[in-house]
Design an enzyme around this catalytic site. Structure first.
Site, PDB file in Angstrom:
ATOM      1  N   THR A 163       0.839  -1.201   0.000  1.00  0.00           N
ATOM      2  CA  THR A 163       0.000   0.000   0.000  1.00  0.00           C
ATOM      3  C   THR A 163       0.879   1.258   0.000  1.00  0.00           C
ATOM      4  OG1 THR A 163      -1.804  -1.041   1.161  1.00  0.00           O
ATOM      5  CG2 THR A 163      -1.510   1.294   1.618  1.00  0.00           C
ATOM      6  N   GLY A 219     -10.623  -2.750   3.077  1.00  0.00           N
ATOM      7  CA  GLY A 219      -9.591  -2.750   4.115  1.00  0.00           C
ATOM      8  C   GLY A 219      -9.622  -1.481   4.951  1.00  0.00           C
TER       9      GLY A 219
HETATM   10  N1  ASP Z   1      -3.741  -2.179   4.678  1.00  0.00           N
HETATM   11  C1  ASP Z   1      -4.036  -2.669   3.366  1.00  0.00           C
HETATM   12  C2  ASP Z   1      -5.313  -3.459   3.404  1.00  0.00           C
HETATM   13  O1  ASP Z   1      -5.523  -4.200   4.336  1.00  0.00           O
HETATM   14  C3  ASP Z   1      -2.968  -3.542   2.807  1.00  0.00           C
HETATM   15  C4  ASP Z   1      -1.591  -2.947   2.832  1.00  0.00           C
HETATM   16  O2  ASP Z   1      -1.279  -2.117   3.647  1.00  0.00           O
HETATM   17  O3  ASP Z   1      -0.788  -3.307   1.981  1.00  0.00           O
HETATM   18  O4  ASP Z   1      -6.077  -3.357   2.489  1.00  0.00           O
END
Ligand code: ASP
Length: 348
Positions: free
Chosen positions: A213, A243
């Protein structure tokens, strides 16, 4: 009498000019800074070739420096956050925009959000499939709609109305992410056979993700902080899964009274533990430093709960902290006080 009046008028003008000059100088010298991340997760040091590291670090630097240049020109932290995130969205290296991970069904569903710490305005989008820059759409939701969050079809429709760039879902494809999906599905099938339960099998996948992300937090010369986050979510997620990234208070939060935070990691935990807002609340109500508040939430609360990931955060004094409890987090920062950093692992 007349001369006393003249003298006092002269002194008033002179002192107000002095004050004006001092204020102008103070705002010229006002501290500004930016921090960005390109995701936290299981980053395998043995697979991090010098070439790969260079590619990641130069993309991070490019994003950070473009946000920093905007701040240096005296523009807003919101503009800097958007510019930095868009560079990372356009890079196939990160799990946002181009390079987003795949759902179990082989599509891309993107989430993003932004929050301004002065106005406490916020905008978020979830599950969008054809919007080229989800963070730009989140900003439009914040500024041009009466809502905070739009999802799916409604968000896409709003993006079209706003004239934002749209692309085919396949625009977000990359071979690396496709291979990750195939690997995740293979692992899921094996674990499902062993555990005879799809949900239990899915749980075993979590720590193997390279998340990726992206996010940015910034402080501008006027003293306003902003946070933004954009993501493709988690590999092999169920379609419709949302998410933490678009949840204000979980993956993104900003308040000039405390701090601005952008998170990355296992989203379900970040939602349940309200991570971004919790860090700011601890700082504000317990009177502790940004660094301490973030450290407790990431390295104590989340570790005990089993939630892996990290955050970047900034306060209005320009303090930056970037803790994570996973093996690595792509991150970079730069401040007008001369500090700058780019790194991946804990000892970088
Ligand atoms: N936090 C993000 C999610 O759960 C994933 C990530 O941080 O890569 O969608």
């Amino acid at each position: 009498m007349k001369s006393t009046l003249l003298l006092s008028t002269f002194l008033t003008i002179a002192s107000s000019q002095l004050l004006f000059a001092e204020q102008a100088q103070a705002s010229d010298e006002a501290i500004f800074a930016i921090a960005i991340h390109g995701g936290a997760g299981t980053i395998d040091r043995s697979k991090m070739t010098a070439e790969k590291r260079l590619a990641y670090e130069s993309a991070l630097k490019q994003a950070r420096d473009s946000g920093y240049a905007i701040l240096a020109q005296g523009k807003s932290s919101q503009a800097a956050v958007i510019a930095a995130i868009q560079i990372l969205e356009n890079s196939p290296l990160f799990n946002a925009g181009k390079g987003a991970v795949y759902t179990f069904d082989g599509e891309h569903e993107l989430d993003a959000s932004i929050m301004n710490g002065k106005t406490l305005n916020a905008g978020a989008v979830s599950g969008v499939k054809t919007v080229k820059s989800p963070i730009a759409l989140a900003e439009s939701v914040m500024e041009k709609s009466v809502h905070v969050m739009l999802s799916g079809e409604g968000a896409e429709d709003f993006a079209r109305q706003q004239g934002l760039a749209s692309v085919e879902n396949s625009y977000f494809d990359t071979d690396a992410r496709y291979q990750s999906l195939l690997k995740a599905k293979k692992k899921l099938a094996e674990k499902e056979k062993e555990l005879k339960d799809f949900q239990a099998a899915h749980k075993t996948l979590n720590n193997e993700y390279k998340y990726g992300t992206v996010g940015a937090v910034a402080l501008d010369k006027s003293g306003t902080i902003t946070a933004g986050t954009s993501t493709g979510g988690m590999t092999a997620k169920r379609f419709g899964r949302i998410g933490d990234a678009p949840i204000i208070g979980a993956g993104t939060y900003a308040n000039n009274d405390s701090c601005a935070v952008s998170a990355t990691g296992h989203g379900e935990y970040f939602i349940r533990y309200h991570v971004a807002a919790d860090i700011c609340a601890r700082m504000q109500y317990q009177g502790i430093s940004l660094e301490k508040a973030a450290d407790v939430v990431i390295n104590d609360v989340l570790v005990k709960a089993g939630g892996s990931g990290g955050i970047i955060a900034i306060d209005t004094a320009g303090n930056i902290t970037m803790p994570f409890n996973s093996t690595g987090m792509y991150r970079a920062s730069k401040s007008s006080n001369g500090d700058e950093f780019v790194g991946i692992f804990k000892d970088d």
